[in-house]
Design an enzyme around this catalytic site. Sequence first.
Site, PDB file in Angstrom:
ATOM      1  N   ASP A  34       0.829  -1.208   0.000  1.00  0.00           N
ATOM      2  CA  ASP A  34       0.000   0.000   0.000  1.00  0.00           C
ATOM      3  C   ASP A  34       0.865   1.261   0.000  1.00  0.00           C
ATOM      4  OD1 ASP A  34      -2.413   1.374   2.427  1.00  0.00           O
ATOM      5  OD2 ASP A  34      -1.903   1.923   0.357  1.00  0.00           O
ATOM      6  N   ASP A 218      -1.624   5.547  -5.218  1.00  0.00           N
ATOM      7  CA  ASP A 218      -1.972   4.704  -4.073  1.00  0.00           C
ATOM      8  C   ASP A 218      -2.313   3.286  -4.498  1.00  0.00           C
ATOM      9  OD1 ASP A 218      -4.565   4.911  -1.453  1.00  0.00           O
ATOM     10  OD2 ASP A 218      -2.882   3.538  -1.770  1.00  0.00           O
TER      11      ASP A 218
HETATM   12  C1  LIG Z   1     -13.408   6.839  -1.012  1.00  0.00           C
HETATM   13  C2  LIG Z   1     -12.095   6.079  -1.089  1.00  0.00           C
HETATM   14  C3  LIG Z   1     -12.306   4.644  -0.631  1.00  0.00           C
HETATM   15  C4  LIG Z   1     -11.006   3.880  -0.617  1.00  0.00           C
HETATM   16  C5  LIG Z   1      -9.995   4.606   0.260  1.00  0.00           C
HETATM   17  N1  LIG Z   1      -8.794   3.875   0.240  1.00  0.00           N
HETATM   18  C6  LIG Z   1      -8.416   3.121   1.260  1.00  0.00           C
HETATM   19  O1  LIG Z   1      -9.066   3.066   2.288  1.00  0.00           O
HETATM   20  C7  LIG Z   1      -7.139   2.358   1.029  1.00  0.00           C
HETATM   21  N2  LIG Z   1      -7.026   1.230   1.915  1.00  0.00           N
HETATM   22  C8  LIG Z   1      -5.915   0.836   2.523  1.00  0.00           C
HETATM   23  C9  LIG Z   1      -6.222  -0.235   3.271  1.00  0.00           C
HETATM   24  N3  LIG Z   1      -7.500  -0.512   3.089  1.00  0.00           N
HETATM   25  C10 LIG Z   1      -7.991   0.405   2.227  1.00  0.00           C
HETATM   26  C11 LIG Z   1      -9.728   6.013  -0.236  1.00  0.00           C
HETATM   27  C12 LIG Z   1     -11.030   6.790  -0.256  1.00  0.00           C
END
Ligand SMILES: C[C@H]1CC[C@H](NC(=O)Cn2ccnc2)CC1
Length: 326
Positions: A34, A218
Site C-alpha cells: 500500500d 496509491d
Molecule cells: C473513497 C475512497 C475509498 C477507498 C480509500 N482507500 C483506502 O481506504 C485504502 N485502503 C488501505 C487499506 N484498506 C484500504 C480512499 C477513499
Amino acid sequence: AQGSVTASPSQYDGEYDCPVTVGTPGVTLPLDFDTGSSDLWVFSSELPASERSGHAYYTSSSSSTSKLDSGETWDISYGDGSGAEGNIYIDKVTIGGITVTSQAVEAAESVSSEFVSDTSNDGLVGFAFDSINTASPNHVQTWFGNAEAQLASPVFTANLKKGKAGNYNFGYIDSSEYTGSITYATINSANGFWEFSASGYAVGSGAFSSQSIDVIADTGTTLIYLPAAIVKAYYAKVSGSSNSASAGGYIFPCSATLPSLTIGIGSYKAVVPGTFLNYAPNTGSTCFGGLQSNAGIGLSILGDVFLKSQFVVFNQGVPKIGFAPG
Ligand SMILES: C[C@H]1CC[C@H](NC(=O)Cn2ccnc2)CC1
C-alpha cells in the site's frame, strides 16, 4: 542488493498481495502493498480467534528473533472506514530476497470487519512516507525505509497487471518491464503521500484538457478518484451511465463500450484503456465504474485501475515518481 516479488491480484483486481516472510522460523503471509499508508501490520496470535478466522497470522512468541517494542502501540484508520490496532515487535522481515533484520512489525490485536472478511491478505505493508506512520509515542520506519541502506538506488517499481500477476522490484529499474522512456514528476511528501501534480486529462479521443490535478499514487486503493467535474465529463460519454446513490457511485450498462481515460504527467500521456474502467458487475445488468468522484475524500487518488496500466518508479531519494507504458 536488489529484490523482486510477485504481486497477485485479488478478485476484480481489488488489491495486489505479495508474500512477506516474518520472524524465525519464517512465516510467510500475503500482504497488501500500500503506497497510500506507512504501517507494516500483520494478523497476529493476539487477535481474538473469531477475527483470525480464514487468515494466517504471526505469533511473536514463536519467533526466536522477535523482541517486544515496549510501550509502542499503533492504530490506523483507512479512507474506506476500515482499521486495525495493536502492539509492536521488532523482528526480521524478508521481501523478494531482501531481509531487514530489525523491522517494526505491527501485530494486530483488533481489526475491523473489512479485514476479517478480506481473506486475500493477512495485513499490509505501507510504502508511503514515515511521517504518517501511526506508531505511538514514536514513529517507526517503513520496511522500504529500512531496506534502502542495502539498495543500489533508493527506488522501488510497481508493475501491476490487469487480471494476472505482476511484480514489485526493489533497488533497480528493469527496462524490460516498460516501453519508451520514463517521465518523472516531483513528489510533494509534506502530507506523507506519493503526491504530485498531474498535468491534465482527456476522455477517449477527445481534446486534452491542460489543468493541474493534485493526486496521490496509491496501490492500496482500488479505483481512480478524480474531481467531480472530470468524472462527469467522462461519464457524459458513456450512454446509460448515472451517478447512483444506492450503488455508491457511477454505474452503467455492462454492455457499454467505455472510452479510455488519459492522465497527463508532464508531457507524457498515460492512457487507461476503456476496458480497465469497467470495474465490476453491480446489480442486474449494471456495472460499477473504475473512475469515481473524489467528492468527500479531500484528495484525488490514482489507484490500481490507473496504476495497472503503467510501469511506475517510486524514487524515495529525491523524492520523485516516474511513469512509462507498462
Ligand atoms: C473513497 C475512497 C475509498 C477507498 C480509500 N482507500 C483506502 O481506504 C485504502 N485502503 C488501505 C487499506 N484498506 C484500504 C480512499 C477513499
